[in-house]
Write a protein that holds these residues in place. Structure first.
Motif, PDB file in Angstrom:
ATOM      1  N   TYR A  12      29.773  58.074  59.914  1.00 59.05           N
ATOM      2  CA  TYR A  12      29.518  58.703  58.619  1.00 59.05           C
ATOM      3  C   TYR A  12      30.714  58.409  57.732  1.00 59.05           C
ATOM      4  O   TYR A  12      31.849  58.660  58.126  1.00 59.05           O
ATOM      5  N   LYS A  13      30.458  57.839  56.574  1.00 61.46           N
ATOM      6  CA  LYS A  13      31.558  57.360  55.749  1.00 61.46           C
ATOM      7  C   LYS A  13      31.770  58.245  54.529  1.00 61.46           C
ATOM      8  O   LYS A  13      30.832  58.513  53.779  1.00 61.46           O
ATOM      9  N   ARG A  14      33.015  58.690  54.328  1.00 58.79           N
ATOM     10  CA  ARG A  14      33.333  59.496  53.152  1.00 58.79           C
ATOM     11  C   ARG A  14      34.826  59.422  52.892  1.00 58.79           C
ATOM     12  O   ARG A  14      35.631  59.974  53.622  1.00 58.79           O
ATOM     13  N   VAL A  15      35.233  58.732  51.833  1.00 58.94           N
ATOM     14  CA  VAL A  15      36.640  58.657  51.434  1.00 58.94           C
ATOM     15  C   VAL A  15      36.677  58.097  50.019  1.00 58.94           C
ATOM     16  O   VAL A  15      36.183  57.009  49.775  1.00 58.94           O
ATOM     17  N   CYS A  16      37.247  58.836  49.055  1.00 52.82           N
ATOM     18  CA  CYS A  16      37.161  58.390  47.664  1.00 52.82           C
ATOM     19  C   CYS A  16      38.140  59.126  46.757  1.00 52.82           C
ATOM     20  O   CYS A  16      38.785  60.095  47.156  1.00 52.82           O
ATOM     21  N   MET A  17      38.184  58.620  45.490  1.00 58.95           N
ATOM     22  CA  MET A  17      38.987  59.217  44.428  1.00 58.95           C
ATOM     23  C   MET A  17      38.057  59.711  43.326  1.00 58.95           C
ATOM     24  O   MET A  17      36.984  59.143  43.096  1.00 58.95           O
ATOM     25  N   ALA A  18      38.488  60.756  42.634  1.00 63.00           N
ATOM     26  CA  ALA A  18      37.649  61.358  41.601  1.00 63.00           C
ATOM     27  C   ALA A  18      37.456  60.409  40.432  1.00 63.00           C
ATOM     28  O   ALA A  18      38.318  59.584  40.102  1.00 63.00           O
ATOM     29  N   GLU A  19      36.277  60.523  39.805  1.00 58.34           N
ATOM     30  CA  GLU A  19      35.991  59.768  38.590  1.00 58.34           C
ATOM     31  C   GLU A  19      37.071  60.055  37.545  1.00 58.34           C
ATOM     32  O   GLU A  19      37.526  61.186  37.399  1.00 58.34           O
ATOM     33  N   GLY A  20      37.480  59.011  36.839  1.00 57.63           N
ATOM     34  CA  GLY A  20      38.529  59.161  35.829  1.00 57.63           C
ATOM     35  C   GLY A  20      39.914  58.834  36.344  1.00 57.63           C
ATOM     36  O   GLY A  20      40.860  58.688  35.546  1.00 57.63           O
ATOM     37  N   THR A  21      40.081  58.716  37.682  1.00 63.11           N
ATOM     38  CA  THR A  21      41.383  58.345  38.248  1.00 63.11           C
ATOM     39  C   THR A  21      41.778  56.955  37.752  1.00 63.11           C
ATOM     40  O   THR A  21      40.957  56.027  37.729  1.00 63.11           O
ATOM     41  N   GLN A  22      43.039  56.797  37.357  1.00 64.41           N
ATOM     42  CA  GLN A  22      43.544  55.516  36.854  1.00 64.41           C
ATOM     43  C   GLN A  22      44.158  54.722  38.003  1.00 64.41           C
ATOM     44  O   GLN A  22      45.005  55.231  38.732  1.00 64.41           O
ATOM     45  N   VAL A  23      43.703  53.473  38.164  1.00 69.55           N
ATOM     46  CA  VAL A  23      44.305  52.574  39.160  1.00 69.55           C
ATOM     47  C   VAL A  23      45.007  51.443  38.419  1.00 69.55           C
ATOM     48  O   VAL A  23      44.636  51.090  37.284  1.00 69.55           O
ATOM     49  N   ALA A  24      46.033  50.867  39.065  1.00 71.81           N
ATOM     50  CA  ALA A  24      46.849  49.840  38.428  1.00 71.81           C
ATOM     51  C   ALA A  24      46.294  48.452  38.735  1.00 71.81           C
ATOM     52  O   ALA A  24      46.111  48.090  39.893  1.00 71.81           O
ATOM     53  N   ARG A  25      46.041  47.672  37.683  1.00 69.17           N
ATOM     54  CA  ARG A  25      45.610  46.287  37.853  1.00 69.17           C
ATOM     55  C   ARG A  25      46.809  45.402  38.167  1.00 69.17           C
ATOM     56  O   ARG A  25      47.967  45.833  38.117  1.00 69.17           O
ATOM     57  N   ALA A  26      46.506  44.162  38.512  1.00 64.88           N
ATOM     58  CA  ALA A  26      47.579  43.231  38.875  1.00 64.88           C
ATOM     59  C   ALA A  26      48.569  43.029  37.740  1.00 64.88           C
ATOM     60  O   ALA A  26      49.767  42.792  37.973  1.00 64.88           O
ATOM     61  N   ASP A  27      48.096  43.133  36.477  1.00 62.92           N
ATOM     62  CA  ASP A  27      48.994  42.945  35.341  1.00 62.92           C
ATOM     63  C   ASP A  27      49.760  44.210  34.994  1.00 62.92           C
ATOM     64  O   ASP A  27      50.487  44.262  33.999  1.00 62.92           O
ATOM     65  N   GLY A  28      49.573  45.285  35.803  1.00 67.12           N
ATOM     66  CA  GLY A  28      50.295  46.530  35.576  1.00 67.12           C
ATOM     67  C   GLY A  28      49.574  47.513  34.692  1.00 67.12           C
ATOM     68  O   GLY A  28      49.982  48.679  34.602  1.00 67.12           O
ATOM     69  N   LYS A  29      48.499  47.100  34.032  1.00 62.08           N
ATOM     70  CA  LYS A  29      47.766  48.002  33.162  1.00 62.08           C
ATOM     71  C   LYS A  29      46.858  48.907  33.975  1.00 62.08           C
ATOM     72  O   LYS A  29      46.405  48.550  35.059  1.00 62.08           O
ATOM     73  N   ALA A  30      46.581  50.087  33.443  1.00 70.00           N
ATOM     74  CA  ALA A  30      45.755  51.067  34.138  1.00 70.00           C
ATOM     75  C   ALA A  30      44.297  50.931  33.710  1.00 70.00           C
ATOM     76  O   ALA A  30      44.006  50.635  32.546  1.00 70.00           O
ATOM     77  N   VAL A  31      43.403  51.185  34.662  1.00 74.28           N
ATOM     78  CA  VAL A  31      41.973  51.161  34.386  1.00 74.28           C
ATOM     79  C   VAL A  31      41.330  52.283  35.191  1.00 74.28           C
ATOM     80  O   VAL A  31      41.748  52.579  36.312  1.00 74.28           O
ATOM     81  N   LYS A  32      40.307  52.915  34.638  1.00 77.99           N
ATOM     82  CA  LYS A  32      39.630  53.983  35.353  1.00 77.99           C
ATOM     83  C   LYS A  32      38.824  53.405  36.527  1.00 77.99           C
ATOM     84  O   LYS A  32      38.284  52.301  36.425  1.00 77.99           O
ATOM     85  N   VAL A  33      38.741  54.194  37.611  1.00 79.10           N
ATOM     86  CA  VAL A  33      38.086  53.687  38.817  1.00 79.10           C
ATOM     87  C   VAL A  33      36.640  53.280  38.554  1.00 79.10           C
ATOM     88  O   VAL A  33      36.136  52.319  39.153  1.00 79.10           O
ATOM     89  N   GLU A  34      35.951  53.996  37.652  1.00 75.35           N
ATOM     90  CA  GLU A  34      34.541  53.676  37.403  1.00 75.35           C
ATOM     91  C   GLU A  34      34.367  52.363  36.645  1.00 75.35           C
ATOM     92  O   GLU A  34      33.244  51.844  36.540  1.00 75.35           O
ATOM     93  N   LYS A  35      35.457  51.794  36.128  1.00 76.50           N
ATOM     94  CA  LYS A  35      35.388  50.523  35.393  1.00 76.50           C
ATOM     95  C   LYS A  35      35.758  49.321  36.264  1.00 76.50           C
ATOM     96  O   LYS A  35      35.609  48.172  35.819  1.00 76.50           O
ATOM     97  N   VAL A  36      36.216  49.567  37.469  1.00 72.67           N
ATOM     98  CA  VAL A  36      36.647  48.465  38.345  1.00 72.67           C
ATOM     99  C   VAL A  36      35.420  47.742  38.885  1.00 72.67           C
ATOM    100  O   VAL A  36      34.431  48.353  39.283  1.00 72.67           O
ATOM    101  N   LYS A  37      35.484  46.393  38.945  1.00 70.71           N
ATOM    102  CA  LYS A  37      34.387  45.572  39.426  1.00 70.71           C
ATOM    103  C   LYS A  37      34.852  44.710  40.604  1.00 70.71           C
ATOM    104  O   LYS A  37      36.057  44.461  40.766  1.00 70.71           O
ATOM    105  N   VAL A  38      33.876  44.257  41.393  1.00 69.52           N
ATOM    106  CA  VAL A  38      34.171  43.307  42.461  1.00 69.52           C
ATOM    107  C   VAL A  38      34.788  42.062  41.833  1.00 69.52           C
ATOM    108  O   VAL A  38      34.292  41.530  40.826  1.00 69.52           O
ATOM    109  N   GLY A  39      35.904  41.583  42.392  1.00 72.35           N
ATOM    110  CA  GLY A  39      36.607  40.429  41.862  1.00 72.35           C
ATOM    111  C   GLY A  39      37.849  40.786  41.078  1.00 72.35           C
ATOM    112  O   GLY A  39      38.727  39.930  40.876  1.00 72.35           O
TER     113      GLY A  39
END
Length: 625
Positions: A441-468
């Motif tokens: 049973y799989k369950r592990v995550c971050m809340a919507e709206g959490t900011q993650v750091a892209r490779a260029d150092g800029k922040a993006v919300k988790v719901e905007k992150v795409k494969v690739g």
């Protein structure tokens, strides 16, 4: 140990067990084969039974002093109530929200998985084990199984096979299998019984239970076939991940798909939305072919539900906060044409092989059961008994991530066959058994709206992150590619963390967090004042709270094979609101670090049991690691 004494002890216990089952039935409580009866060691008959079974297994007061002292202490106590599963006034005890009885005797599960194998006209063949499992484990555990030939009245017992096992600081204990071949004789039956003991010094819990199971030897009725269509592994091809994965609150929508079953919302207009976060109406299997077809032309794999394999709960609404498993298949008893099946019963147990204990399946959410049943449906084909529905195992321990659950399913066919000599019809009772494993049973995550750091150092919300996309993995500039996006809902409160610089993040309680001293731990295990790693270095936690949450949650799998080739297992990290956290694969690895050596056993084992453990190692040198 004298076999005749063991036979006499089991004859006496069989009588007590039958009386106990009748008392359950009279109270309208769950009763039937393989129910676990709490033992009362104040009773000399039961105390003698326990001591003689231990002696037959090679355990004595000299080589197991702590065990014998605990048993002697219990023997001198005031006895427990005659009906341990009844509350005062004869009413059944109330169940907690997990659907299990809130009594210490339910700390552990105890059963005999027994099945009929390879029968013929002359011989009845059976194979089985005895199994005990305790939530959170025990300092000491013991389980055994004895097989007897007895008459229908259970007045004469003859021992034909036995096995036993013990374990320290363990969680799931199972004997080696017994295999018996018995000549078919009218009036005889096979009776297997089992003793289980478990002690936890820290919590004060103790478990002493007895269970028994019988099967007829004549007439010659072979075991039936339990054909399980669901659950099964549907997304195969990954040798490192061969689990049947239930993603009942959230799962992989795009990228690497690892959810064989997932929550789905079916809208009135006919739209199907997997992992909706809220409003799910049921569980669907993945349409593996359709999902893989989404990669045509270089597209990203997308999880597509199989509309022909969809289940809704018998009593709406669907509740993703419960561990639920869809079941579809057929039981086909193999009986002679002249025989008649009068009753089909079943039991199901979900055994937590990593953390210990088991969950129980009921016919509806909240059902108080010792074990549960397959969701049988009316039979439309003679000789076939279909099952199709959701098995509900409640809340609690079964909901932990990567739990490595083993489903034990067994079905009993009962009926009569005509007597070839013209006498009364002869009754038969034949067990059939199968296993489905492993279920995760799989369950592990971050809340919507959490900011993650892209490779260029800029922040993006988790719901905007795409494969690739590439996310920053550490303070040295390492970036890893997002290979999978997981999304869904969360019924439990989130863990809200705040550091001494005012940064906050909300994650699920099993999400991996990187600490300054302890390395990677689950968020739910963090302590106030502990230092965790962030983009600005190690920071002290000034708040660790549980907060309610009703939105979507997200997580990612990071790293292509090329990126991960020269990295360690704890490199799959990202920054979430500035906190260094692990990805979904790190969570899976964190859950499965289970194997320990002898020194680690002693470190976890209560000191009261150290001498017994060392003596057991001397008795079984091959057990040392």
């Amino acid at each position: 140990m004298d076999k005749q004494q063991l036979a006499e002890d089991s004859r006496a216990m069989a009588q007590l067990y039958e009386q106990w089952l009748r008392s359950l039935h009279a109270q309208a409580l769950k009763s039937g084969a393989n129910e676990q009866m709490p033992l009362n060691l104040v009773d000399d008959v039961q105390y003698r039974f326990v001591l003689n079974r231990l002696k037959a297994s090679g355990l004595t007061a000299w080589n197991a002093p702590r065990l014998y002292k605990r048993l002697d202490d219990i023997h001198r106590r005031v006895g427990p109530p005659e009906r341990p599963l009844a509350a005062p006034g004869g009413q059944a005890r109330a169940a907690d929200e997990s659907g299990t009885i809130t009594a210490d005797e339910k700390w552990c599960g105890h059963m005999i998985p027994l099945g009929s194998v390879g029968n013929d006209a002359k011989l009845a063949r059976f194979q089985g084990t005895a199994l005990s499992s305790c939530f959170g484990g025990s300092d000491y555990g013991y389980v055994d199984i004895n097989a007897f030939i007895t008459d229908k009245a259970q007045t004469a017992f003859r021992l034909i096979a036995s096995e036993s096992d013990e374990e320290y600081a363990g969680k799931v204990l199972e004997t080696a299998p017994i295999s018996v071949s018995v000549e078919r004789t009218a009036g005889d039956q096979l009776l297997t019984d089992s003793l289980a003991l478990a002690f936890n010094e820290t919590t004060g819990q103790e478990n002493l239970t007895y269970t028994s199971l019988t099967a007829t030897l004549h007439p010659p009725v072979p075991a039936g076939d339990i054909l399980v269509e669901h659950p099964r592994e549907l997304l195969s091809g990954n040798p490192w991940d061969q689990s049947i994965r239930m993603c009942l609150e959230r799962g992989s929508v795009h990228g690497f798909l690892d959810c064989d079953y997932g929550s789905v919302r079916v809208y009135p207009d006919g739209r199907w939305q997997p992992f909706p976060g809220t409003g799910a109406t049921g569980i669907a299997a993945v349409d593996a072919a359709a999902s893989l077809a989404t990669t045509t032309g270089g597209g990203t794999p997308t999880w597509i539900p199989d509309k022909s394999a969809y289940w809704e709960p018998a009593v709406p609404p669907y509740n993703p906060a419960r561990f639920q498993v869809p079941a579809r298949g057929t039981f086909m008893p193999h009986v002679l044409d002249q025989c008649q099946v009068t009753q089909i019963t079943s039991k199901v147990a979900a055994i937590l092989t990593d953390s210990g204990g088991w969950c129980t399946a009921g016919t509806s959410p909240g059902t108080v059961v010792g074990k549960g049943e397959l969701p049988f449906r009316p039979s439309t084909v003679p000789g076939e008994y279909p099952f199709n529905g959701i098995m509900d195992f409640g809340t609690g321990n079964c909901l932990n991530n990567a739990q490595n659950v083993r489903l034990e399913i067994w079905v009993y066919a009962e009926g009569t066959c005509p007597d070839p000599w013209g006498g009364p019809p002869e009754p038969f009772r034949c067990p059939s058994m199968t296993e489905v494993k492993p279920v995760d049973y799989k369950r592990v995550c971050m809340a919507e709206g959490t900011q993650v750091a892209r490779a260029d150092g800029k922040a993006v919300k988790v719901e905007k992150v795409k494969v690739g996309d590439k996310l920053l993995a550490n303070g040295r500039g390492l970036a890893l590619t997002v290979t999978t996006v997981h999304r869904g809902g969360e019924s439990k409160p989130l863990v809200k963390l705040r550091d001494d610089h005012g940064n906050e993040v909300r994650v699920t309680e099993t999400h991996p967090m990187v600490t300054a001293k302890r390395g990677v731990v689950q968020a739910g295990d963090l302590k106030l004042g502990e230092a965790v790693l962030t983009r600005t270095g190690a920071r002290k936690l000034v708040a660790v709270e549980r907060v309610p949450y009703d939105g979507r949650v997200y997580n990612f799998s990071l790293g292509t094979p090329e990126e991960l080739a020269n990295l360690g297992p704890e490199a799959r990290t990202l920054y979430a609101n500035g906190f260094l956290v692990g990805d979904s694969q790190m969570q899976t690895e964190l859950e499965k670090r289970k194997r320990v050596d002898t020194r680690e056993v002693l470190a976890r084992l209560n000191s009261a049991w150290h001498e017994d453990f060392r003596l057991s190692q001397a008795r079984h040198p091959s057990a040392r690691r």
